[in-house]
Structures are given as C-alpha cells and as structure tokens.
Design an enzyme around this catalytic site. Structure first.
Site, PDB file in Angstrom:
ATOM      1  N   GLU A   1       0.860  -1.198   0.000  1.00  0.00           N
ATOM      2  CA  GLU A   1       0.000   0.000   0.000  1.00  0.00           C
ATOM      3  C   GLU A   1       0.888   1.237   0.000  1.00  0.00           C
ATOM      4  OE1 GLU A   1      -3.420   0.956  -0.168  1.00  0.00           O
ATOM      5  OE2 GLU A   1      -2.315   2.849  -0.214  1.00  0.00           O
TER       6      GLU A   1
ATOM      7  N   CYS B   1     -12.029   4.264   0.811  1.00  0.00           N
ATOM      8  CA  CYS B   1     -13.220   4.063   1.643  1.00  0.00           C
ATOM      9  C   CYS B   1     -13.018   4.561   3.076  1.00  0.00           C
ATOM     10  CB  CYS B   1     -13.586   2.589   1.625  1.00  0.00           C
ATOM     11  SG  CYS B   1     -14.847   2.147   2.801  1.00  0.00           S
TER      12      CYS B   1
ATOM     13  N   GLY C   1     -24.680  12.450  -8.551  1.00  0.00           N
ATOM     14  CA  GLY C   1     -24.631  11.052  -8.111  1.00  0.00           C
ATOM     15  C   GLY C   1     -24.544  11.055  -6.594  1.00  0.00           C
TER      16      GLY C   1
ATOM     17  N   ILE D   1     -22.102  10.930  -4.448  1.00  0.00           N
ATOM     18  CA  ILE D   1     -21.109  11.811  -3.811  1.00  0.00           C
ATOM     19  C   ILE D   1     -21.559  13.270  -3.867  1.00  0.00           C
ATOM     20  CG2 ILE D   1     -18.729  12.674  -4.005  1.00  0.00           C
ATOM     21  CD1 ILE D   1     -17.866   9.833  -4.742  1.00  0.00           C
TER      22      ILE D   1
ATOM     23  N   ALA E   1     -17.888  16.346  -9.138  1.00  0.00           N
ATOM     24  CA  ALA E   1     -18.321  15.014  -8.677  1.00  0.00           C
ATOM     25  C   ALA E   1     -18.918  14.263  -9.864  1.00  0.00           C
ATOM     26  CB  ALA E   1     -19.337  15.160  -7.541  1.00  0.00           C
ATOM     27  N   VAL E   2     -18.063  14.085 -10.869  1.00  0.00           N
ATOM     28  CA  VAL E   2     -18.561  13.538 -12.131  1.00  0.00           C
ATOM     29  C   VAL E   2     -18.095  12.093 -12.374  1.00  0.00           C
ATOM     30  CG1 VAL E   2     -18.860  15.775 -13.253  1.00  0.00           C
ATOM     31  CG2 VAL E   2     -16.627  14.648 -13.368  1.00  0.00           C
TER      32      VAL E   2
ATOM     33  N   ALA F   1     -17.725   0.074  -2.030  1.00  0.00           N
ATOM     34  CA  ALA F   1     -16.832  -0.626  -1.113  1.00  0.00           C
ATOM     35  C   ALA F   1     -17.276  -2.066  -0.874  1.00  0.00           C
ATOM     36  CB  ALA F   1     -16.781   0.129   0.215  1.00  0.00           C
TER      37      ALA F   1
ATOM     38  N   HIS G   1     -43.399  -4.034  15.560  1.00  0.00           N
ATOM     39  CA  HIS G   1     -44.107  -2.764  15.553  1.00  0.00           C
ATOM     40  C   HIS G   1     -43.735  -1.970  16.801  1.00  0.00           C
ATOM     41  CE1 HIS G   1     -47.282   0.141  14.908  1.00  0.00           C
ATOM     42  NE2 HIS G   1     -47.599   0.027  16.192  1.00  0.00           N
TER      43      HIS G   1
HETATM   44  P1  FAD Z   1      -9.567   1.890  -2.873  1.00  0.00           P
HETATM   45  O1  FAD Z   1     -10.355   2.023  -1.646  1.00  0.00           O
HETATM   46  O2  FAD Z   1      -9.466   3.051  -3.786  1.00  0.00           O
HETATM   47  O3  FAD Z   1      -8.112   1.428  -2.449  1.00  0.00           O
HETATM   48  C1  FAD Z   1      -7.076   1.305  -3.374  1.00  0.00           C
HETATM   49  C2  FAD Z   1      -5.771   1.435  -2.651  1.00  0.00           C
HETATM   50  O4  FAD Z   1      -4.721   1.093  -3.540  1.00  0.00           O
HETATM   51  C3  FAD Z   1      -5.468   2.855  -2.186  1.00  0.00           C
HETATM   52  O5  FAD Z   1      -5.204   2.863  -0.802  1.00  0.00           O
HETATM   53  C4  FAD Z   1      -4.248   3.267  -2.992  1.00  0.00           C
HETATM   54  O6  FAD Z   1      -3.368   4.102  -2.262  1.00  0.00           O
HETATM   55  C5  FAD Z   1      -3.615   1.932  -3.293  1.00  0.00           C
HETATM   56  N1  FAD Z   1      -2.773   1.926  -4.479  1.00  0.00           N
HETATM   57  C6  FAD Z   1      -3.089   2.375  -5.718  1.00  0.00           C
HETATM   58  N2  FAD Z   1      -2.064   2.149  -6.571  1.00  0.00           N
HETATM   59  C7  FAD Z   1      -1.096   1.552  -5.866  1.00  0.00           C
HETATM   60  C8  FAD Z   1       0.193   1.072  -6.183  1.00  0.00           C
HETATM   61  N3  FAD Z   1       0.695   1.153  -7.419  1.00  0.00           N
HETATM   62  N4  FAD Z   1       0.947   0.520  -5.210  1.00  0.00           N
HETATM   63  C9  FAD Z   1       0.473   0.419  -3.934  1.00  0.00           C
HETATM   64  N5  FAD Z   1      -0.742   0.847  -3.574  1.00  0.00           N
HETATM   65  C10 FAD Z   1      -1.516   1.395  -4.524  1.00  0.00           C
HETATM   66  N6  FAD Z   1     -18.683   3.316  -1.462  1.00  0.00           N
HETATM   67  C11 FAD Z   1     -19.650   2.743  -0.743  1.00  0.00           C
HETATM   68  O7  FAD Z   1     -19.892   1.552  -0.888  1.00  0.00           O
HETATM   69  N7  FAD Z   1     -20.369   3.454   0.185  1.00  0.00           N
HETATM   70  C12 FAD Z   1     -20.150   4.773   0.389  1.00  0.00           C
HETATM   71  O8  FAD Z   1     -20.805   5.405   1.218  1.00  0.00           O
HETATM   72  C13 FAD Z   1     -19.128   5.420  -0.366  1.00  0.00           C
HETATM   73  N8  FAD Z   1     -18.852   6.719  -0.183  1.00  0.00           N
HETATM   74  C14 FAD Z   1     -17.845   7.295  -0.888  1.00  0.00           C
HETATM   75  C15 FAD Z   1     -17.567   8.639  -0.706  1.00  0.00           C
HETATM   76  C16 FAD Z   1     -16.553   9.249  -1.409  1.00  0.00           C
HETATM   77  C17 FAD Z   1     -16.255  10.699  -1.187  1.00  0.00           C
HETATM   78  C18 FAD Z   1     -15.772   8.489  -2.329  1.00  0.00           C
HETATM   79  C19 FAD Z   1     -14.661   9.130  -3.099  1.00  0.00           C
HETATM   80  C20 FAD Z   1     -16.050   7.154  -2.540  1.00  0.00           C
HETATM   81  C21 FAD Z   1     -17.085   6.551  -1.823  1.00  0.00           C
HETATM   82  N9  FAD Z   1     -17.391   5.199  -2.013  1.00  0.00           N
HETATM   83  C22 FAD Z   1     -18.399   4.625  -1.298  1.00  0.00           C
HETATM   84  C23 FAD Z   1     -16.640   4.363  -2.960  1.00  0.00           C
HETATM   85  C24 FAD Z   1     -15.617   3.492  -2.215  1.00  0.00           C
HETATM   86  O9  FAD Z   1     -14.758   4.317  -1.467  1.00  0.00           O
HETATM   87  C25 FAD Z   1     -14.852   2.652  -3.203  1.00  0.00           C
HETATM   88  O10 FAD Z   1     -15.745   1.901  -3.978  1.00  0.00           O
HETATM   89  C26 FAD Z   1     -13.897   1.698  -2.496  1.00  0.00           C
HETATM   90  O11 FAD Z   1     -12.961   2.400  -1.705  1.00  0.00           O
HETATM   91  C27 FAD Z   1     -13.172   0.832  -3.517  1.00  0.00           C
HETATM   92  O12 FAD Z   1     -12.315  -0.023  -2.848  1.00  0.00           O
HETATM   93  P2  FAD Z   1     -10.992  -0.587  -3.537  1.00  0.00           P
HETATM   94  O13 FAD Z   1     -10.366  -1.472  -2.539  1.00  0.00           O
HETATM   95  O14 FAD Z   1     -11.310  -1.103  -4.884  1.00  0.00           O
HETATM   96  O15 FAD Z   1     -10.078   0.699  -3.796  1.00  0.00           O
END
Ligand code: FAD
Length: 465
Positions: free
Chosen positions: A34, A42, A183, A185, A269-270, A319, A444
C-alpha cells in the site's frame, strides 16, 4: 533478494485488505503493498469520513428543529467547521489503525510502498519511482482502486475546483458552492455543505438527481432538497469555468438558457476512473478498457496469475462490492467451490437526509426487461414509527414479478433507508417472494413495517393505506 508469498495484493482498500484477510484465513502466505494509508479511499477519504460529516449535518438539522420535539435550545446552532472536519478525520484515522491491527492479527505482511508488476509472478516495490525490493507470488491481485474523473475544461486545482477529498478535508467552509454531478457523492456533499451553512447549487445533466435510482426517488429527493433551500438544476450542465478572479465564474447550460454563476468553489463530482497507470499492465499485456482492468467472473485478467478486484475492475464502484469481489477472487484461487457475485443484488445507498437506498431493478428497467410487474408503494406518512420520530418524508417502493411474485426491486427514500435495505437484499438472496415479505411478522412500531406494507400494497392488501 526477493521475498516469496502465495499471494501479493496491491492496494489495501476494502477490496485489497479484505482479500488479504480471507486469503490468510485460507492458509495462504500473504503480502499487501500500500503506497498510502491502509483502508484505501473508503476508510480514509470516502465512505467513512463522509458519513461522519453527514452525521454532523444531521445533528445540526435536528437541533435546529428541536422545538418540534418540545425541546428549547437557546440561540442558533453555531457550526464549528474545523471541529466537524477534525472529528471526521479522527474517525477515519481510527478505522485505518483498525486495518493495521487486522493485518497483524492475520499475519499479513504489509509493505508501505508503491508497487508495479515486474513480469509474471513478480512485483517491484518502488521508492521515488525506483525499485528497491521484489516480491514473488504465483497470484497477484490488483486492488488499486479509482480516483475522481476530471472534466477537460474544469481541471481540479484543489483550491477553487475541488474533488471529494478537498471537500471532506477543507480548512474553511465556503460561503457558496457549485456541485457538478448529482450522483451519490455530489448529493451527499450538497446536503452536508447546505446544513453547514453554505449556499449550494447542484447541477445534473440528467432529468433527476441520483439518475441511477428509480425516477420517483430522484424526483422526491429533489423536492426535499429544494425545500431545504438547495438549488437544483437538472437537465443542465457546466460548459466553462473561469477561476482567474477571486471567485469562480461558471457558465451553465440550462433548459431556460445560458446562465452564469459566481461561487467560492466548484466541487467536481462527475465519477471516477480506475488507477491503471504505472502498474506495468501494458508491458505484461494485461487488457484494460475504459479506464478499468478487464476481468472474468472470477476476477482473472487475460494474463495468468494476475487478478483485479474493486474499483480498478470497473463499476459498480462500491466498497461492499470491492470486498465481496476480493473474497470470491481468493476463494476461487484457493480452489473453493464458489458462486459468482450476483450483480443484480447489489445495494446502493446515499446517506443524505432523507436517505436513499435501493437494490434490484427500477420500475423502468423491470418494464424494459419485459416483466409483467406489480408495484407497491407505502409512504412513511402512514407509518406510526415515522410519525413518532418525526421523519415522515419518503416512501418504500417495491416491484414484484406479477406471475411468480419474484422480488425484482426495492427503492427506499426516508430515514434510515440505508439500514432498511438489507432486508430486501437478504430476502432476494434467499429468493423470497411477495408472499414471504408480506407474511413475515415485522416488529411494531418500526420503519421496516413500511417494506411489508409496500409488498402488501403491491398485492392490493395494504392495511394502513
Ligand atoms: P480503494 O479504496 O481506492 O483502495 C485502493 C488502494 O490502492 C489505495 O489505498 C491506494 O493508495 C492503493 N494503491 C493504488 N495504486 C497503488 C500502487 N501502485 N501501489 C500500492 N498501492 C496502490 N462506497 C460505498 O460503498 N459506500 C459509500 O458510502 C461510499 N462513499 C464514498 C464517498 C466518497 C467521497 C468516495 C470518493 C467514494 C465513496 N465510495 C463509497 C466508494 C468506495 O470508497 C470505493 O468503492 C472503495 O474504496 C473501492 O475499494 P478498492 O479497494 O477497490 O479501492
């Protein structure tokens, strides 16, 4: 000297760290790499910190309406914006430390570095872009997540044009804000900033906010937002922004014609795009498409031994999806007999107030798929619990197949909708039909009774309507 593992996971978001834990449970020797903080988007700059902020917004609203509950609070609510942000950051920090503990508990080796594929079965760890260590494993899971997408004419400068991370960590509350994209966010930040006292305009190109939701939901939520005083411009888009002055001048195309708006900041937020760059994908010939790694139902890429899960593998960018993909991916690697994920049964939630939660087909999608449907709707106005807690906005809308009673979709707008939706997820997973939903005895008074009543309404048997 290279270090050998059974599995290397790149990225420790809810996809990567969950995959790592499940793999360790299955007896694999696991490494996680990481480059930032454990917990990914997340825990650090996504789901968790935003929900902490939204709680402050919700409390601000509740205190402002305390009189409706017979409580007198002297003077207006004072927002200490920095304290609100600080609380959210503390919550995020605590959750990230929790992941650290889980890694240790499961004997997972954590490497703090950026990683890139360095050939089949090989991962290079990088410092300042230069390799300093090599990890080897027959299975490598890419879980590198996604980042905010940018509009070409509206680059995120983190000063006047914000992304979601800027919005959740700002040191000062802007007086006015334009949010581009309605959306989940965009809609959540619109609620948060409005409740903090910012003048918010929300722009969405589609006819309703939360366009992925059932149209009834977006329309009703739009009405609630307008009642709060959030300006909503649907079927509208931003065509240009000028950041040269002290404020941002945005040009908008609306059904009523062109309009300019001056605001302190614009929140972009697109949508998101996958983190597929600098991973060595091209060199290895790993297939990508539209900013995402292409995978099969077991998250295998076209290159043997390389997998991708979560946001980097494309939508739905959630997430809980990332975590379940991670679990399935490593269970399949371990040779367990598993079923592919049912992408038709993924709940989607938006944590504004009233909250939005849904699973399955919208009414429109059900009709388009050719189902003969029965639709039932139960307004929270008719719910005793909703009246008692003073949150009668919204409704439950359910869609059943007319022939077999299959539960095709559930859409909830209202208080605690995001907690209520799991009933529909579980019932649908267990193939529960309209009959089970109507006849399962709900406690209820609860808001969940509205789900039972909506199902009864679909059958023409609602009691409290
Ligand atoms: P991520 O959580 O993005 O983790 C990827 C990790 O990989 C990061 O820590 C990054 O640093 C690391 N990384 C990347 N490249 C490298 C590399 N080359 N070497 C080492 N490490 C690397 N989802 C929900 O389900 N509910 C919600 O309420 C929700 N709210 C959100 C609110 C916001 C503002 C945002 C931006 C997103 C939200 N999401 C929500 C979406 C959710 O955060 C993501 O879907 C989720 O984090 C995806 O998980 P992931 O493990 O795929 O990736």
């Amino acid at each position: 000297m290279a270090q050998n593992f059974d599995l290397v996971v790149i990225g420790a978001g809810p996809g990567g760290y969950v995959a790592a834990i499940r793999a360790a449970q299955l007896g694999m020797r696991v490494a996680v790499v990481e480059k930032n903080k454990l917990g990914g988007v997340c825990l650090n700059v996504g789901c968790i910190p935003t929900k902490a902020l939204l709680k402050s917004a919700e409390i601000a609203y509740t205190v402002r309406h305390a009189q409706e509950y017979g409580l007198r609070v002297e003077g207006p609510v004072q927002v200490d914006f920095q304290a609100v942000i600080a609380r959210s950051r503390q919550v995020a920090e605590r959750m990230s430390r929790g992941v650290q503990f889980l890694m240790k508990k499961n004997k997972i080796e954590v490497f703090s570095a950026a990683a890139r594929l360095d050939g089949k079965g090989r991962v290079a760890l990088l410092r300042d872009g230069k390799p300093f260590e090599e990890l080897r494993a027959p299975h490598i899971v890419l879980a590198t997540g996604a980042r905010p997408r940018e509009l070409p004419f509206m680059r995120i400068d983190h000063r006047k044009i914000w992304d979601s991370t800027d919005a959740l960590s700002a040191s000062q509350r802007p007086d006015s804000m334009l949010i581009v994209g309605a959306g989940a966010i965009g809609v959540e930040f619109a609620y948060f900033y409005h409740m903090m006292g910012t003048r918010v305009t929300l722009v969405e190109i589609m006819p309703t906010i939360l366009p992925a939701e059932d149209e009834d939901i977006g329309r009703e939520l739009g009405k609630s937002y307008q009642k709060y005083g959030i300006e909503i411009l649907t079927e509208s888009s931003v065509t240009a922004v000028d950041t040269s002055g002290p404020k941002v001048k945005a040009t908008l195309r609306t059904p009523q014609g062109e309009r300019t708006l001056e605001v302190d900041v614009v929140l972009s937020a697109v949508g998101v795009t996958g983190n597929i760059e600098n991973l060595g994908l091209e060199e290895l010939g790993v297939r990508v498409d539209k900013g995402a790694v292409v995978v099969d139902e077991w998250y295998r890429t076209n290159v043997e031994g390389i997998y991708a899960i979560g946001d980097v593998a494309g939508p739905p960018w959630l997430a809980h999806v990332a975590s379940h993909e991670g679990i399935l991916c490593v269970e399949k690697i371990a040779g367990l007999e598993v079923e592919p994920l049912d992408y038709d049964n993924i709940p989607g939630c938006t944590y504004c107030q009233p909250q939005v939660a849904s699973v399955g087909l919208t009414e429109k999608a059900a009709r388009e798929r050719g189902y003969d449907i029965r639709v039932g709707k139960f307004p929270f106005q008719a719910s005793g619990k909703a009246a008692a807690i003073g949150h009668t906005e919204g409704f439950v809308k359910v869609i059943f197949d007319a022939r077999y009673g299959e539960w095709l979709g559930c859409h909830i707008l209202g208080w605690d909708a995001t907690e209520l939706i799991s009933e529909a997820v579980l019932a649908r997973k267990a193939e529960g039909t309209i009959h089970e939903v109507m006849r399962a005895v709900h406690p209820h008074p609860t808001l969940a009774e509205a789900i039972m009543e909506a199902a009864a309404a679909a059958a023409g048997e609602a009691i409290h309507l």
